[in-house]
Structure formats: structure tokens, C-alpha cells
Scaffold this motif. Structure first.
Motif, PDB file in Angstrom:
ATOM      1  N   SER A 147      -3.430  47.179 -26.085  1.00 47.52           N
ATOM      2  CA  SER A 147      -2.099  47.049 -26.683  1.00 47.52           C
ATOM      3  C   SER A 147      -1.681  45.590 -26.829  1.00 47.52           C
ATOM      4  N   GLU A 148      -2.233  44.709 -25.998  1.00 42.67           N
ATOM      5  CA  GLU A 148      -1.897  43.288 -26.116  1.00 42.67           C
ATOM      6  C   GLU A 148      -2.479  42.685 -27.387  1.00 42.67           C
ATOM      7  N   ILE A 149      -3.601  43.194 -27.821  1.00 41.22           N
ATOM      8  CA  ILE A 149      -4.158  42.781 -29.107  1.00 41.22           C
ATOM      9  C   ILE A 149      -3.383  43.448 -30.240  1.00 41.22           C
ATOM     10  N   ALA A 150      -3.085  44.723 -30.065  1.00 33.69           N
ATOM     11  CA  ALA A 150      -2.443  45.509 -31.117  1.00 33.69           C
ATOM     12  C   ALA A 150      -1.100  44.930 -31.539  1.00 33.69           C
ATOM     13  N   HIS A 151      -0.310  44.470 -30.598  1.00 32.20           N
ATOM     14  CA  HIS A 151       1.011  43.945 -30.952  1.00 32.20           C
ATOM     15  C   HIS A 151       0.911  42.609 -31.685  1.00 32.20           C
ATOM     16  N   VAL A 152      -0.133  41.842 -31.397  1.00 36.19           N
ATOM     17  CA  VAL A 152      -0.354  40.618 -32.171  1.00 36.19           C
ATOM     18  C   VAL A 152      -0.751  40.980 -33.600  1.00 36.19           C
ATOM     19  N   VAL A 153      -1.606  41.987 -33.748  1.00 38.84           N
ATOM     20  CA  VAL A 153      -1.993  42.446 -35.087  1.00 38.84           C
ATOM     21  C   VAL A 153      -0.769  42.916 -35.860  1.00 38.84           C
ATOM     22  N   ALA A 154       0.101  43.680 -35.208  1.00 38.92           N
ATOM     23  CA  ALA A 154       1.301  44.186 -35.878  1.00 38.92           C
ATOM     24  C   ALA A 154       2.197  43.042 -36.339  1.00 38.92           C
ATOM     25  N   PHE A 155       2.275  41.986 -35.538  1.00 34.72           N
ATOM     26  CA  PHE A 155       3.047  40.813 -35.951  1.00 34.72           C
ATOM     27  C   PHE A 155       2.419  40.152 -37.172  1.00 34.72           C
ATOM     28  N   ILE A 156       1.098  39.946 -37.135  1.00 37.74           N
ATOM     29  CA  ILE A 156       0.418  39.315 -38.269  1.00 37.74           C
ATOM     30  C   ILE A 156       0.579  40.158 -39.529  1.00 37.74           C
ATOM     31  N   ALA A 157       0.623  41.474 -39.359  1.00 36.62           N
ATOM     32  CA  ALA A 157       0.761  42.376 -40.504  1.00 36.62           C
ATOM     33  C   ALA A 157       2.129  42.272 -41.157  1.00 36.62           C
TER      34      ALA A 157
END
Length: 291
Positions: free
Chosen positions: A251-261
Motif C-alpha cells: 500500500s505504500e507503493i500504491a498510494h504513491v502511484v495514485a498520487f502520480i496518476a
């Protein structure tokens, strides 16, 4: 020149003022979402929390995807479409993108997360295994950059300007040695360069392309490492080489991805973003010196 710069600054300020902190109305595709403990699945959840119109959750097979789609619909009231997609097949990637554009008129986010890892040493690898890793890890990123980017240049479904966000999963192993096998590391270095090169290829179109570089994250792919450490009673040592002094979770990676998206990251482009607890920030340290 000053007038041009001021005009550009005003455009940026206007864009940020109107940018939604969510993904409301956006159409998203995620590959490699089938693993129960993987970054892809965690990212589908993180994206859903931001309220997009639809998320295509894909993997090589439908295993775990239909249950994930139901969870997303029930919990977040976001349409989620499970689909079997070989992320390294040109026709399969084009097909899921074409379906999204045909049904919803647009594509806004593509997270190219499908990948495999090997633990082989150089002398144990051969040309066949090397090319298989390159196909799944690097070719899939190439197909995402090519076909998703082309779709993001189309208008429709309420989309009035071209643009979108392509995020590819690379690795700290693609930044420097010591974090993966030769073939895995080479494939992730290729992903990073593909993202950087593609960002310039799409210059002026508002299509952004970035690579995310996870460090040691507990996922299905790294299960063997964690299981071995726990069997040896050394699980507490995992991640101790980075200044955060722990390993990461999906989830720590996922939330960074969501921000970049999202549009919140509108000026983030062509970057290899390490999310590794700080591991790649330093050369190997001598205990007691320089820190």
C-alpha cells in the motif's frame, strides 16, 4: 520572453486551481493486479479511493480479479472490470485499451505493473530466461507507453484536452546493482529509460510517463525472501540497510502511484521515483561514519 514565462505561469496556476485532488471521472487500467498481496491489487484499491469512473483490473488470468472487482464496487462504489490480459502481448494490450476508449470515450491512467523476478546468478542464467524476463518486464512497459499514450491523445467522454498518466513499475534494482539478478535488474533499467524517453516523445501533449522504483516490499513476488528469513528467525533484520530501518508494504507503493496518476502530480514527468525507505540514497555505509 518575460511575457511568455508569465503567461505560462498563469496557465499552470489556473490548472492547479482547477485540478481535483481525486481521479473523479477518469478511466484507469492496472496490469498485474491478481496477486492477493501485490502492488497491483493495492493500487486498484488506492485508485478506487480517489473516485475514478472505472478501473480495469487485469492480470494474465482472472484468478482473484473477480473478487477484487466486487470488493471495489461494494466498498467504493466504483466500477471495476476484471479482465485477463497478457501485458506483454501487443494485441491483448491494444484490446483492453480499445475497450476502455470504446465504452468510456477516454483513457487517463495506465499503471503497467505486470512483472516477474528471478533470483538467478549470472552464470545460471541463459539467453532464454533473460529474454523471458525482458519480455514480461520491459516489453510490457513499452506496450503501455506506446498504446496507452496514443489513447490518451484522444478526446471524448468529457475529456476536453489531451493527456494522462502512464506509470510503470521499475525497481531500485534498475537504478544500481545489488538489488536483483542480472536479468531482472537489466529489465528494470530498461523500464526506467523507456519512461524517460517516452516522456519526451509525448512532449507538449500532457501525457506524463514516470517509473516507480520500489525497494524491498513484502508481496507475493518476495514471499520466498520473507518466508526464509522468518524460518531462520531473522525477519527483524529485513530492511535494516535503509535509514527507515524496515521493509515496505504494497500500500505504500500504491498510494504513491495514485498520487502520480492524479492531476496533483501534473508537473511530475520523466522521473524514476524510488520508494525504498531511503536505501538508494546512499552508497554502502561504514558503521559509525558519515551518518
Amino acid at each position: 520572453m518575460a511575457s511568455i514565462a508569465n503567461d505560462r505561469a498563469q496557465q499552470i496556476f489556473s490548472h492547479l486551481a482547477n485540478a481535483s485532488p481525486s481521479l473523479q471521472g477518469k478511466v484507469c487500467i492496472v496490469t498485474g493486479a491478481g496477486s492477493l498481496h501485490g502492488i497491483g491489487r493495492a493500487t486498484v484499491v488506492a485508485l478506487a479511493k480517489r473516485g475514478p469512473k472505472v478501473i480495469y483490473a487485469t492480470d494474465l488470468t482472472l484468478e482473484n480479479l473477480e473478487a477484487l472487482a466486487k470488493e471495489i464496487k461494494d466498498t467504493y462504489k466504483v466500477e471495476c472490470i476484471p479482465r485477463a490480459v497478457d501485458a506483454a502481448s501487443p494485441s491483448a494490450v491494444e484490446s483492453v485499451i480499445d475497450d476502455a476508449v470504446a465504452k468510456y470515450g477516454r483513457l487517463d491512467v495506465f499503471f503497467a505493473n505486470a512483472g516477474i523476478a528471478t533470483g538467478d546468478r549470472l552464470q545460471d542464467e541463459d539467453a532464454e530466461s533473460f529474454m523471458n524476463v525482458m519480455r514480461i518486464n520491459a516489453l510490457s512497459a513499452f506496450l503501455a507507453c506506446k498504446h496507452a499514450g496514443a489513447a490518451m491523445l484522444k478526446l471524448g467522454g468529457g475529456k476536453e484536452i489531451t493527456g494522462g498518466s502512464i506509470i510503470c513499475t521499475a525497481s531500485v534494482a534498475g537504478i544500481r546493482s545489488g538489488a536483483g539478478s542480472p536479468e531482472y535488474s537489466a529489465s528494470k533499467a530498461a523500464v526506467i529509460n523507456l519512461c524517460q524517453t517516452s516522456a519526451f516523445q509525448y512532449g507538449g501533449t500532457n501525457v506524463r510517463v514516470n517509473a516507480i522504483c520500489p525497494g524491498l516490499i513484502e508481496t507475493g513476488m518476495t514471499k520466498g525472501t520473507f518466508d526464509y528469513a522468518r524460518q531462520k528467525g531473522s525477519a527483524h533484520k529485513i530492511g535494516q540497510l535503509n535509514p527507515t530501518k524496515r521493509y515496505g508494504v504494497a500500500s505504500e507503493i500504491a498510494h504513491v502511484v495514485a498520487f502520480i496518476a492524479s492531476d496533483e502530480a501534473s508537473y511530475l514527468n520523466g522521473q524514476a521515483i524510488a520508494v525504498d525507505g531511503g536505501l538508494s540514497a546512499s552508497h554502502p555505509i561504514v558503521p559509525g561514519r558519515f551518518h
